[in-house]
Scaffold this motif. Structure first.
Motif, short mmCIF file in Angstrom:
data_model
loop_
_atom_site.label_atom_id
_atom_site.label_comp_id
_atom_site.label_asym_id
_atom_site.label_seq_id
_atom_site.Cartn_x
_atom_site.Cartn_y
_atom_site.Cartn_z
N ALA A 1 -5.88 -9.21 -4.32
CA ALA A 1 -5.12 -8.10 -3.72
C ALA A 1 -4.78 -7.06 -4.78
O ALA A 1 -4.84 -5.84 -4.52
N SER A 2 -4.43 -7.51 -5.97
CA SER A 2 -4.11 -6.58 -7.06
C SER A 2 -5.33 -5.73 -7.41
O SER A 2 -5.20 -4.51 -7.62
N GLU A 3 -6.50 -6.34 -7.47
CA GLU A 3 -7.72 -5.60 -7.74
C GLU A 3 -8.02 -4.60 -6.62
O GLU A 3 -8.42 -3.45 -6.86
N LEU A 4 -7.83 -5.03 -5.39
CA LEU A 4 -8.17 -4.19 -4.24
C LEU A 4 -7.33 -2.92 -4.19
O LEU A 4 -7.79 -1.88 -3.69
N ARG A 5 -6.12 -2.97 -4.69
CA ARG A 5 -5.25 -1.79 -4.64
C ARG A 5 -5.80 -0.65 -5.47
O ARG A 5 -5.38 0.50 -5.31
N HIS A 6 -6.75 -0.94 -6.34
CA HIS A 6 -7.38 0.09 -7.17
C HIS A 6 -8.74 0.52 -6.61
O HIS A 6 -9.48 1.22 -7.29
N THR B 1 -6.72 -12.76 3.43
CA THR B 1 -5.31 -12.60 3.08
C THR B 1 -5.13 -11.46 2.07
O THR B 1 -4.24 -10.61 2.22
N ALA B 2 -5.98 -11.44 1.06
CA ALA B 2 -5.89 -10.40 0.04
C ALA B 2 -6.14 -9.02 0.62
O ALA B 2 -5.41 -8.06 0.31
#
Length: 284
Positions: free
Chosen positions: A59-64, A88-89
């Protein structure tokens, strides 16, 4: 767009990576090793080593990123957990945005039938009985999420059809079951084009059956590569191949009309029978 992609070293994922790069998108490929990162680089993507089972990290990676294509499959008992973590992410990272998420399902979800459409009720074999719940979770989310449901993917000398080629001994092939069952088919490069169209055009909340509309029987496929084909009982196939055999015994036909009419998708590659009859080269 800057797209994060899973499964870049697989048959589907590698083709999707190449298609996205060819259309000018930046692709970040989640990989498990430096070797896989180098393979992603060869396709024009940037590899990032990570764990798809770690939903918080993903999820942290996807926000970028501006979008996600999930094409990874472990092909083992961990597949349900892998898909749950990725879903989920994605739902976490993309909540409240219009970033597209393309999830990979599969044609086996529908069981046997001669004219599948995406609104049909699921009736999966045991090996993919876990898929419908994840697909429903994706489609019913408030994220701009879509599902691509590929048929039997072929091309580049790979995929399930390669198993048939490898099974020929002295010009003789033992069929999967009677061989009278139909398989839905799609060339991997046509399928990659569909993924790009779904990512960039689909409104979200819909599934798209990814099949060319050519539905050969297993006997027709066998006769394209072997001088002699020999049927076997369904029981013998299941004993030989287990749950995978149950799925390959499904008799399925579909035309992928939703993707063609709504997204302008038009498969153009040679049919599976044509490629098998020519030797099923890794170059096609």
């Amino acid at each position: 767009m800057k797209i994060l992609l899973t499964g870049s070293t697989g048959l589907i994922g590698s083709a999707v990576t190449s298609a996205l790069v060819a259309q000018g998108h930046q692709v970040t490929a989640v990989v498990r090793s430096q070797q896989s990162s180098l393979k992603a680089s060869d396709l024009g993507a940037t590899g990032v080593i990570g764990d798809l089972f770690d939903a918080s990290w993903l999820a942290s990676e996807l926000r970028h990123h501006d979008g996600l294509v999930h094409a990874a499959a472990g092909s083992d008992e961990r597949d349900p957990a892998l898909n749950d973590a990725v879903i989920t992410a994605a739902l976490d990272a993309f909540a409240g945005t219009d970033k597209p998420f393309v999830h990979t399902g599969g044609i086996w979800t529908y069981g046997s039938g001669d004219s599948f459409v995406e609104t049909d009720a699921p009736n999966p074999p045991s090996i993919t009985s876990w898929r419908p719940a994840g697909e429903q979770r994706v489609l019913e989310s408030d994220v701009k999420a879509s599902v691509v449901q590929p048929g039997i993917v072929y091309g580049r000398g790979a995929g399930i059809p390669a198993m048939l080629v490898d099974g020929v001994e002295d010009g003789r092939l033992t069929l999967i079951g009677s061989g009278e069952q139909h398989w839905t088919t799609v060339h991997v490069d046509d399928l990659a084009d569909l993924y790009v169209r779904v990512l960039t055009q689909a409104p979200g909340g819909k599934a798209y059956i990814g099949v060319s509309g050519v539905n050969p029987t297993v006997r027709e496929l066998g006769e394209a590569i072997a001088e002699t084909v020999v049927p076997e009982s369904d029981e013998a196939t299941v004993a030989r191949l287990g749950g995978f055999g149950e799925a390959l015994l499904l008799d399925q036909q579909a035309d992928g009309q939703r993707a063609k009419s709504e997204l302008g998708w038009s498969p153009t590659r040679p049919t599976l029978v044509e490629l098998l009859s020519k030797g099923y080269s890794t170059a096609e």
